[in-house]
Design an enzyme around this catalytic site. Structure first.
Site, short mmCIF file in Angstrom:
data_model
loop_
_atom_site.label_atom_id
_atom_site.label_comp_id
_atom_site.label_asym_id
_atom_site.label_seq_id
_atom_site.Cartn_x
_atom_site.Cartn_y
_atom_site.Cartn_z
N CYS A 163 0.84 -1.20 0.00
CA CYS A 163 0.00 0.00 0.00
C CYS A 163 0.89 1.26 0.00
CB CYS A 163 -1.00 -0.01 1.15
SG CYS A 163 -2.31 1.17 0.90
N HIS A 174 -4.11 -4.42 -0.25
CA HIS A 174 -3.75 -5.06 1.02
C HIS A 174 -3.88 -6.57 0.91
CE1 HIS A 174 -3.27 -1.59 3.68
NE2 HIS A 174 -4.13 -0.99 2.88
N GLU A 205 -3.16 -8.75 3.00
CA GLU A 205 -3.60 -9.31 4.29
C GLU A 205 -5.10 -9.13 4.51
OE1 GLU A 205 -2.16 -6.47 3.79
OE2 GLU A 205 -2.62 -4.99 5.36
#
Lengths: 252, 200
Positions: free
Chosen positions: B79, B180, B182
């Site tokens: 990011c 992202h 995750e």
């Protein structure tokens, strides 16, 4: 293409989910992280948890569920309920939530929106608006869980909220909530026309076509629902396939 | 060891958890020695470019990051962490980045809603090991208002949102992901798994 988001909403009290108990094949159905993981696995795009724990004291303990959810799911999630200060934002975001939603406290103290947006970024700040149609043919903003009417007009409040820094608006229709007759499309359309941040529809979903109408007619970015998902009346996988078959951009 | 650099910005617990759940031993650290001994560095980041680069500067981490890359070890920017890899950012001013890849970070000046927030699909620009467990048009989760404008020589995958947005980039041992991983469900985990194999 950016997809429309399907968002199950879970109410949490004292760290346990109080709606959505009717799941087969899940052992610990009251645990936010287990239900969150379940929804994540079946394709939810995002989750919202509302902490409805009564006292501030108890809420501090209740919020431990946020860390557990963050440890167990890897899709974005938002936490709301009783948030009234920058410290509350910090606490929830530190525990791993992606967004924080504010409602009554923002009406009482609009500067909270600005401060939170400057400190954490607009993408973290979700303004949740409880709106009810009034006699003048527009919509009034209610606070304290829909119990108290304010002088604010819902559309004007949405615009003001975005000016102050809200990065997303959740529109809850008090008239439609729990009725399963569909979202308040007229209200949603007026708000999506008025603001340039994502708008999430909430309150009233009963059938799959209700989700379609909110997206196709009111152009909302996300559709939120609770009971139809919790009680298995609508399966997220089926809903997503249905919307995709109607040419709505969906993550399958 | 895979080290996620902790320079005080954003929540990185979910990133650490994602790596560890894949069996990629990962630790969050701001300790210079640990960072110097890492075989891979993850540069996360949420917030403003200026705050991030100032923070890296204040903590004296920039020389260590550059040395790490010079030694041929892997670096993954996520990011804002990806944007930091470039030469310059125009986010609320003009700020120098790490300069590991040529190009600038500019505002998303488009007719669509900004930030670009939500799930969007990946288009492949070239073949790369990082893509081995995902397929074209898989969805990942984005939250950003600025994007990288470069020659796109380093482009591995991109996403369309009013512009062509570089979403995965690579220059030799330096990777960047604008979204992202995750927070991107199984697709995100599959990307981190592929990265984990590279750094073995």
């Amino acid at each position: 293409m950016l997809t429309r988001r399907i968002i199950p909403c879970l109410d949490v009290k004292n760290g346990r989910v109080v709606k959505g108990k009717k799941f087969a094949n899940i052992v610990d159905v009251d645990s936010p992280e287990v239900l969150g993981k379940h929804y994540s696995d079946v394709g939810a795009d995002e989750l919202v948890f509302y902490d409805i724990t009564a006292s501030n004291e108890e809420r501090k303990i209740s919020l431990e569920f946020v860390s557990k959810v963050a440890q167990n799911i890897n899709i974005p999630f938002c936490v709301g309920g009783g948030v009234s200060s920058i410290e509350d934002f910090t606490d929830i975001l530190r525990r791993g939530a992606d967004k924080v939603s504010i409602n009554s406290s923002a009406v009482k103290n609009p500067e909270l929106i600005r401060e939170a947006s400057l400190k954490f970024g607009a993408q973290c700040v979700v303004l949740s608006i409880d709106a009810k149609r009034n006699e003048q043919g527009s919509w009034s903003v209610y606070i304290n869980g829909g119990r108290k009417k304010t002088d604010l007009d819902a559309i004007e409040w949405a615009k003001k909220g975005v000016e102050l820094g809200a990065g997303e608006i959740v529109v809850n229709s008090i008239d439609e909530d729990g009725m399963k007759n569909g979202y308040d499309l007229e209200l949603l359309k007026k708000i999506t026309d008025a603001v340039n941040v994502p708008v999430i529809a909430s309150g009233g979903a009963g059938e799959m076509s209700d989700f379609y109408n909110a997206i196709a007619y009111a152009d909302v970015d996300g559709v939120l629902a609770a009971s139809v998902f919790h009680f298995g009346e609508i399966k997220i996988e089926e809903l997503k396939r249905y919307l995709a078959s109607k040419n709505i951009e969906i993550r399958l | 060891m895979n080290i996620i650099i902790d320079y005080g910005l954003g929540n990185i617990g979910s990133l650490e958890k994602a790596f560890n759940s894949l069996g990629i031993e990962t630790k969050v650290s701001s300790n210079l020695d640990e960072i110097k001994n890492a075989n891979s560095i993850i540069l996360p980041g949420v917030g403003a470019f200026r705050d991030a680069i100032n923070s890296l500067n204040d903590m004296n981490l920039i020389p260590a990051i550059k040395e790490h890359v010079d030694q041929g070890k892997y670096l993954l920017g996520i990011c804002l962490g990806m944007q930091l890899l470039y030469e310059k950012s125009y986010e609320n001013g003009e700020f120098e980045g790490l300069g590991l890849i040529s190009g600038n970070v500019e505002m998303l000046d488009i007719d669509l809603k900004v930030p670009h927030m939500g799930w969007n699909n990946l288009k492949f620009a070239k073949n790369d090991e990082i893509l081995k467990y995902i397929k074209e048009d898989d969805y990942v989760y984005f939250v950003h208002s600025y994007y990288v404008n470069s020659t796109n020589e380093e482009l591995i995958a991109y996403t369309e949102y009013g512009k062509i947005i570089p979403s995965i980039v690579r220059k030799q041992n330096v990777y960047g992901m604008q979204f992202h991983p995750e927070k991107s469900g199984q697709v995100g985990l599959n990307l981190l798994k592929a990265y984990g194999e590279l750094i073995k």
